[in-house]
Design a protein around this motif. Structure first.
Motif, PDB file in Angstrom:
ATOM      1  N   VAL A  69       0.857  -1.181   0.000  1.00 28.42           N
ATOM      2  CA  VAL A  69       0.000   0.000   0.000  1.00 28.42           C
ATOM      3  C   VAL A  69       0.893   1.232   0.000  1.00 28.42           C
ATOM      4  N   GLN A  70       0.600   2.146  -0.927  1.00 26.37           N
ATOM      5  CA  GLN A  70       1.324   3.407  -1.027  1.00 26.37           C
ATOM      6  C   GLN A  70       0.514   4.474  -0.285  1.00 26.37           C
ATOM      7  N   LEU A  71       1.142   5.107   0.683  1.00 25.95           N
ATOM      8  CA  LEU A  71       0.438   6.068   1.520  1.00 25.95           C
ATOM      9  C   LEU A  71       0.184   7.390   0.804  1.00 25.95           C
ATOM     10  N   HIS A  72      -0.919   8.006   1.160  1.00 28.15           N
ATOM     11  CA  HIS A  72      -1.268   9.323   0.636  1.00 28.15           C
ATOM     12  C   HIS A  72      -0.435  10.367   1.370  1.00 28.15           C
ATOM     13  N   GLU A  73       0.002  11.374   0.663  1.00 25.05           N
ATOM     14  CA  GLU A  73       0.830  12.414   1.271  1.00 25.05           C
ATOM     15  C   GLU A  73       0.120  13.131   2.423  1.00 25.05           C
ATOM     16  N   GLU A  74      -1.197  13.163   2.421  1.00 23.09           N
ATOM     17  CA  GLU A  74      -1.934  13.811   3.508  1.00 23.09           C
ATOM     18  C   GLU A  74      -1.737  13.093   4.852  1.00 23.09           C
ATOM     19  N   ALA A  85      -4.401   5.776   2.219  1.00 22.84           N
ATOM     20  CA  ALA A  85      -3.730   5.203   1.050  1.00 22.84           C
ATOM     21  C   ALA A  85      -3.969   6.056  -0.185  1.00 22.84           C
ATOM     22  N   GLU A  86      -2.923   6.197  -0.964  1.00 25.57           N
ATOM     23  CA  GLU A  86      -3.034   6.843  -2.272  1.00 25.57           C
ATOM     24  C   GLU A  86      -3.243   5.792  -3.357  1.00 25.57           C
ATOM     25  N   GLY A  87      -2.657   4.618  -3.145  1.00 27.75           N
ATOM     26  CA  GLY A  87      -2.782   3.556  -4.134  1.00 27.75           C
ATOM     27  C   GLY A  87      -2.151   2.271  -3.625  1.00 27.75           C
ATOM     28  N   VAL A  88      -2.090   1.311  -4.526  1.00 28.68           N
ATOM     29  CA  VAL A  88      -1.516   0.008  -4.217  1.00 28.68           C
ATOM     30  C   VAL A  88      -0.477  -0.310  -5.283  1.00 28.68           C
ATOM     31  N   ALA A  89       0.702  -0.753  -4.855  1.00 28.16           N
ATOM     32  CA  ALA A  89       1.772  -1.157  -5.767  1.00 28.16           C
ATOM     33  C   ALA A  89       1.787  -2.679  -5.874  1.00 28.16           C
ATOM     34  N   VAL A  90       1.887  -3.168  -7.101  1.00 26.50           N
ATOM     35  CA  VAL A  90       1.943  -4.600  -7.372  1.00 26.50           C
ATOM     36  C   VAL A  90       3.209  -4.865  -8.176  1.00 26.50           C
ATOM     37  N   CYS A  91       4.132  -5.633  -7.607  1.00 27.62           N
ATOM     38  CA  CYS A  91       5.348  -6.014  -8.314  1.00 27.62           C
ATOM     39  C   CYS A  91       5.060  -7.335  -9.023  1.00 27.62           C
ATOM     40  N   THR A  92       5.088  -7.307 -10.355  1.00 30.68           N
ATOM     41  CA  THR A  92       4.584  -8.456 -11.104  1.00 30.68           C
ATOM     42  C   THR A  92       5.201  -8.562 -12.493  1.00 30.68           C
ATOM     43  N   THR A  93       5.009  -9.725 -13.093  1.00 27.91           N
ATOM     44  CA  THR A  93       5.334  -9.922 -14.506  1.00 27.91           C
ATOM     45  C   THR A  93       4.057  -9.854 -15.347  1.00 27.91           C
ATOM     46  N   LEU A  94       2.924  -9.715 -14.695  1.00 30.71           N
ATOM     47  CA  LEU A  94       1.641  -9.688 -15.398  1.00 30.71           C
ATOM     48  C   LEU A  94       1.433  -8.367 -16.131  1.00 30.71           C
ATOM     49  N   ASP A  95       0.699  -8.429 -17.204  1.00 26.39           N
ATOM     50  CA  ASP A  95       0.302  -7.253 -17.960  1.00 26.39           C
ATOM     51  C   ASP A  95      -0.760  -6.480 -17.174  1.00 26.39           C
ATOM     52  N   GLU A  96      -0.803  -5.173 -17.370  1.00 27.06           N
ATOM     53  CA  GLU A  96      -1.789  -4.337 -16.692  1.00 27.06           C
ATOM     54  C   GLU A  96      -3.206  -4.866 -16.888  1.00 27.06           C
ATOM     55  N   ARG A  97      -3.516  -5.242 -18.100  1.00 27.87           N
ATOM     56  CA  ARG A  97      -4.860  -5.727 -18.431  1.00 27.87           C
ATOM     57  C   ARG A  97      -5.213  -6.973 -17.632  1.00 27.87           C
ATOM     58  N   VAL A  98      -4.247  -7.857 -17.456  1.00 26.94           N
ATOM     59  CA  VAL A  98      -4.481  -9.087 -16.698  1.00 26.94           C
ATOM     60  C   VAL A  98      -4.733  -8.760 -15.226  1.00 26.94           C
ATOM     61  N   VAL A  99      -3.954  -7.859 -14.675  1.00 23.90           N
ATOM     62  CA  VAL A  99      -4.164  -7.443 -13.284  1.00 23.90           C
ATOM     63  C   VAL A  99      -5.559  -6.848 -13.130  1.00 23.90           C
ATOM     64  N   ASP A 100      -5.937  -5.980 -14.053  1.00 20.30           N
ATOM     65  CA  ASP A 100      -7.268  -5.357 -14.001  1.00 20.30           C
ATOM     66  C   ASP A 100      -8.383  -6.393 -14.084  1.00 20.30           C
ATOM     67  N   GLU A 101      -8.187  -7.397 -14.925  1.00 23.09           N
ATOM     68  CA  GLU A 101      -9.203  -8.448 -15.052  1.00 23.09           C
ATOM     69  C   GLU A 101      -9.290  -9.288 -13.779  1.00 23.09           C
ATOM     70  N   PHE A 114      -1.286   1.006 -13.915  1.00 21.26           N
ATOM     71  CA  PHE A 114      -0.304   1.676 -14.763  1.00 21.26           C
ATOM     72  C   PHE A 114       1.084   1.414 -14.196  1.00 21.26           C
ATOM     73  N   GLU A 115       2.101   1.514 -15.035  1.00 19.33           N
ATOM     74  CA  GLU A 115       3.457   1.215 -14.601  1.00 19.33           C
ATOM     75  C   GLU A 115       4.029   2.341 -13.758  1.00 19.33           C
ATOM     76  N   GLY A 116       4.701   1.946 -12.677  1.00 19.30           N
ATOM     77  CA  GLY A 116       5.364   2.897 -11.790  1.00 19.30           C
ATOM     78  C   GLY A 116       4.623   3.073 -10.482  1.00 19.30           C
ATOM     79  N   PHE A 117       5.197   3.924  -9.643  1.00 22.09           N
ATOM     80  CA  PHE A 117       4.595   4.253  -8.351  1.00 22.09           C
ATOM     81  C   PHE A 117       3.709   5.487  -8.508  1.00 22.09           C
ATOM     82  N   VAL A 118       2.890   5.764  -7.501  1.00 20.90           N
ATOM     83  CA  VAL A 118       2.010   6.932  -7.573  1.00 20.90           C
ATOM     84  C   VAL A 118       2.781   8.235  -7.411  1.00 20.90           C
ATOM     85  N   TYR A 119       3.889   8.203  -6.683  1.00 17.96           N
ATOM     86  CA  TYR A 119       4.812   9.333  -6.565  1.00 17.96           C
ATOM     87  C   TYR A 119       6.170   8.827  -7.060  1.00 17.96           C
TER      88      TYR A 119
END
Length: 142
Positions: A69-74, A85-101, A114-119
């Motif tokens: 879990v990526q924390l929100h700056e607030e 939380a601002e978002g969630v980071a997933v370290c993976t070999t999966l494609d974005e579409r597969v994660v979304d599904e 999307f690729e990368g961290f929120v900050y």
């Protein structure tokens, strides 16, 4: 759930960067539904327990090295006493579409992986190693 004071202490010990939290640290015992995706809570977004269940299931996949879990700056503002939380980071070999599904992005009401961290990555501390061939995807709710 990790306390606000514990988060602030970990941040201070690491030059005021934002610690990435494990799913257990963020979700276990967390009854504050608006601590993640507050704009969707009450408008069809599943409860925290369901979000946690799906993320834990994804984390068990062999194609996933870790989920954090990526924390929100607030969270670090003096007037805030909550762990947000601002978002969630997933370290993976999966494609974005597969994660979304697999997570059902539409039902969870996040904007799509999307690729990368929120900050910038340098804003975070306690980032686990990214194995060769893996990358970090982020899930955010806006």
């Amino acid at each position: 759930m990790i306390t606000h004071d514990e988060v602030r202490a970990r941040s201070a010990a690491a030059d005021d960067t934002y610690p990435l939290l494990t799913l257990d640290e963020f979700f276990d015992g967390n009854a504050q539904e608006d601590s993640i995706a507050p704009n969707q809570w009450g408008f069809g977004r599943p409860p925290l327990a369901e979000i946690a269940r799906r993320l834990r299931e994804l984390e068990r996949d062999d194609a996933v090295a870790w989920v954090r879990v990526q924390l929100h700056e607030e969270t670090f503002e003096d007037s805030v006493e909550d762990v947000l939380a601002e978002g969630v980071a997933v370290c993976t070999t999966l494609d974005e579409r597969v994660v979304d599904e697999r997570l059902d992005a539409e039902e969870l009401q996040y904007d799509g992986a999307f690729e990368g961290f929120v900050y910038d990555e340098q804003a975070f501390t306690q980032v686990p190693a990214v194995p060769e061939g893996y990358r970090v995807l982020s899930l955010v709710w806006d």
